[in-house]
Write an enzyme that holds these catalytic residues in place. Structure first.
Site, PDB file in Angstrom:
ATOM      1  N   TYR A 163       0.746  -1.126   0.040  1.00 34.95           N
ATOM      2  CA  TYR A 163      -0.039   0.013  -0.054  1.00 34.95           C
ATOM      3  C   TYR A 163       0.795   1.378   0.014  1.00 34.95           C
ATOM      4  CZ  TYR A 163      -3.732   3.213   1.758  1.00 34.95           C
ATOM      5  OH  TYR A 163      -4.243   4.388   1.725  1.00 34.95           O
ATOM      6  N   LYS A 167       1.234   4.523  -2.981  1.00 31.93           N
ATOM      7  CA  LYS A 167       1.152   5.692  -2.720  1.00 31.93           C
ATOM      8  C   LYS A 167       2.527   6.299  -3.122  1.00 31.93           C
ATOM      9  CE  LYS A 167      -3.020   5.693  -1.175  1.00 31.93           C
ATOM     10  NZ  LYS A 167      -4.088   5.946  -2.131  1.00 31.93           N
TER      11      LYS A 167
HETATM   12  P1  NAD Z   1     -12.940   3.308   0.591  1.00 30.72           P
HETATM   13  O1  NAD Z   1     -12.527   2.153   0.408  1.00 30.72           O
HETATM   14  O2  NAD Z   1     -14.078   3.862   1.539  1.00 30.72           O
HETATM   15  O3  NAD Z   1     -12.988   4.176  -0.839  1.00 30.72           O
HETATM   16  C1  NAD Z   1     -12.066   3.661  -2.082  1.00 30.72           C
HETATM   17  C2  NAD Z   1     -13.238   3.391  -3.143  1.00 30.72           C
HETATM   18  O4  NAD Z   1     -12.461   3.230  -4.304  1.00 30.72           O
HETATM   19  C3  NAD Z   1     -14.027   2.542  -3.095  1.00 30.72           C
HETATM   20  O5  NAD Z   1     -15.744   2.568  -2.962  1.00 30.72           O
HETATM   21  C4  NAD Z   1     -13.744   1.315  -4.031  1.00 30.72           C
HETATM   22  O6  NAD Z   1     -14.767   0.528  -4.641  1.00 30.72           O
HETATM   23  C5  NAD Z   1     -13.275   2.229  -4.977  1.00 30.72           C
HETATM   24  N1  NAD Z   1     -12.347   1.874  -6.077  1.00 30.72           N
HETATM   25  C6  NAD Z   1     -11.409   0.627  -5.600  1.00 30.72           C
HETATM   26  N2  NAD Z   1     -10.705   0.414  -7.022  1.00 30.72           N
HETATM   27  C7  NAD Z   1     -11.395   1.097  -7.810  1.00 30.72           C
HETATM   28  C8  NAD Z   1     -11.153   0.699  -9.315  1.00 30.72           C
HETATM   29  N3  NAD Z   1     -10.514   0.020  -9.910  1.00 30.72           N
HETATM   30  N4  NAD Z   1     -12.029   1.601 -10.029  1.00 30.72           N
HETATM   31  C9  NAD Z   1     -12.905   2.540  -9.505  1.00 30.72           C
HETATM   32  N5  NAD Z   1     -13.173   2.684  -8.065  1.00 30.72           N
HETATM   33  C10 NAD Z   1     -12.441   1.705  -7.430  1.00 30.72           C
HETATM   34  O7  NAD Z   1     -11.627   4.427   1.095  1.00 30.72           O
HETATM   35  P2  NAD Z   1     -11.415   5.728   1.733  1.00 30.72           P
HETATM   36  O8  NAD Z   1     -11.317   5.576   3.093  1.00 30.72           O
HETATM   37  O9  NAD Z   1     -12.546   6.754   1.080  1.00 30.72           O
HETATM   38  O10 NAD Z   1     -10.264   6.312   0.842  1.00 30.72           O
HETATM   39  C11 NAD Z   1     -10.253   7.202  -0.206  1.00 30.72           C
HETATM   40  C12 NAD Z   1      -8.813   7.301  -0.541  1.00 30.72           C
HETATM   41  O11 NAD Z   1      -7.917   7.867   0.562  1.00 30.72           O
HETATM   42  C13 NAD Z   1      -7.874   6.274  -0.925  1.00 30.72           C
HETATM   43  O12 NAD Z   1      -6.864   6.619  -1.902  1.00 30.72           O
HETATM   44  C14 NAD Z   1      -7.133   5.743   0.174  1.00 30.72           C
HETATM   45  O13 NAD Z   1      -6.004   5.063   0.025  1.00 30.72           O
HETATM   46  C15 NAD Z   1      -7.020   7.199   1.091  1.00 30.72           C
HETATM   47  N6  NAD Z   1      -6.675   7.157   2.148  1.00 30.72           N
HETATM   48  C16 NAD Z   1      -7.675   6.927   3.119  1.00 30.72           C
HETATM   49  C17 NAD Z   1      -7.235   7.050   4.632  1.00 30.72           C
HETATM   50  C18 NAD Z   1      -8.423   6.744   5.304  1.00 30.72           C
HETATM   51  O14 NAD Z   1      -8.039   6.776   6.603  1.00 30.72           O
HETATM   52  N7  NAD Z   1      -9.682   6.291   5.014  1.00 30.72           N
HETATM   53  C19 NAD Z   1      -6.053   7.278   4.825  1.00 30.72           C
HETATM   54  C20 NAD Z   1      -5.052   7.551   3.972  1.00 30.72           C
HETATM   55  C21 NAD Z   1      -5.366   7.518   2.493  1.00 30.72           C
END
Ligand code: NAD
Length: 353
Positions: A163, A167
């Site tokens: 992961y 990033k």
């Molecule tokens: P989440 O899993 O709720 O949302 C991510 C969405 O991306 C999901 O709905 C998933 O279906 C969609 N997705 C995955 N692969 C896909 C594809 N090939 N095509 C289209 N859609 C696709 O996660 P989140 O918490 O909302 O995270 C959003 C972003 O923030 C991500 O990039 C994540 O890495 C980053 N992030 C989140 C956190 C956190 O604490 N939630 C921390 C650091 C980084």
């Protein structure tokens, strides 16, 4: 450009310019879609690979498409006519997910690789990438009281396997698209985001939601036990979702931050044990703690150094953990009730491909 201008006026964006948001069936991008909609933007295209019926939030009046954005042609379709692109789609979850499914995490590089190229070719003016604190060197996070992470701490690189490396590489794409091709890019390194409408069950949930759920279940079943991953002494900071979407907007519209990774996180550090105590207080219950030393626990300590964001944006995420947790707890409690009543809820079970 100062914070006031950025927060309210969107100097370069008209209300009918097309905003594209990926990952919008999930937690953060779902909230971001609602945020822009509520600010009066009339043309938003939201995309996720999940079927529309499984999206956590559907915002009325927003174009919603179900497409797999690891496919190049779908990214081209997604970016048609876009003025701004926010790429938040990724295969991700809490520690239980990212330590176990590294291949899925690494494959998210396809999404950003195709999306940034498609955004560039479509002539988009700005491109946002959601990076993570998991991009930081893990050797700086081996102590629960480790100093907070500064933006420069990503290099020399020793990111979280899978992961975190994805990033870091995707950040580099953003930096080089700006350097070589002049596409304005913004890169925020999120530190643990939590709040209503996030994953709370099924294997992808993160600590705050998981602990709320465990406390609610213990109350409901009368078992009065809670299992904590690791020894509970690991420390983290947690950012409330409202701060996250506001921060994304400010970072995206600040030219000084072009192609410059910046922390977007709370600097209120807590141990997992303290987080459990807080949720117990909110739930009005005291539980018997059991520790699972074999469960995934991630790094020992991680906090966000907010010197840079305070200096450049004159702002930092400030919602107190207790206040955000109260809202999150109430929402998960309702979800739990709904599930018991046989209603549809936000939770999913992950199956690797
Ligand atoms: P989440 O899993 O709720 O949302 C991510 C969405 O991306 C999901 O709905 C998933 O279906 C969609 N997705 C995955 N692969 C896909 C594809 N090939 N095509 C289209 N859609 C696709 O996660 P989140 O918490 O909302 O995270 C959003 C972003 O923030 C991500 O990039 C994540 O890495 C980053 N992030 C989140 C956190 C956190 O604490 N939630 C921390 C650091 C980084």
């Amino acid at each position: 450009m100062n914070n006031q201008q950025v927060a309210g006026n969107y100097p370069t964006l008209n209300k009918d310019d097309l905003i594209v948001i990926t990952g919008a069936g999930g937690f953060i991008a779902g909230a971001l879609t609602r945020y822009f909609h509520d600010q009066g933007f009339t043309r938003i295209r939201s995309i996720d690979k999940k079927p529309l019926t499984d999206w956590y939030q559907r915002v009325p009046g927003v174009e919603s498409l179900s497409m797999d954005l690891s496919e190049k042609d779908n990214c081209i379709r997604a970016c048609e006519g876009a003025v701004e692109v926010y790429n938040l789609a990724a295969d991700m979850g809490g520690m239980g997910f990212i330590e176990r499914f590294r291949v899925e995490c690494l494959r998210s590089i396809l999404i950003n690789t195709h999306m940034i190229e498609a955004a560039y070719r479509a002539g988009a003016e700005r491109y946002f990438f959601s990076s993570s604190a998991c991009a930081y060197n893990t050797e700086l996070q081996e102590d629960p009281q480790a100093r907070a992470l500064r933006e420069s701490d990503a290099y020399p690189a020793m990111a979280e396997r899978g992961y975190g490396w994805e990033k870091l590489m995707s950040e580099m794409f953003c930096q080089e698209y700006w350097a070589e091709r002049g596409l304005r890019t913004s890169i925020a390194r999120f530190h643990n985001v939590y709040g209503p409408h996030g994953t709370w069950d099924g294997g992808r949930e993160k600590a705050p939601a998981a602990i709320c759920r465990k406390v609610i279940e213990a109350k409901d079943t009368g078992t009065h036990d809670i299992v904590i991953w690791g020894d509970g002494r690991q420390t983290r900071s947690f950012m409330y979702i409202d701060d996250c979407v506001k921060g994304i907007n400010m970072i995206m519209h600040c030219d000084e931050l072009n192609a410059t990774p910046i922390n977007l996180g709370s600097s209120e550090l807590v141990s997992i044990n303290a987080l459990v105590s807080l949720v117990e207080e909110i739930g009005g219950i005291k539980l018997e703690r059991q520790y699972d030393p074999n469960a995934p626990r991630g790094v020992a300590g991680r906090n966000s150094d907010n010197t840079m964001i305070k200096k450049i944006l004159n702002w930092e995420p400030r919602t107190p953990l207790r206040e955000g947790l109260e809202k999150t707890y109430a929402w998960i409690e309702q979800q739990h009730r709904d599930r018991k009543a046989g209603k549809r809820t936000v939770s999913e079970n992950f199956q690797a491909a």
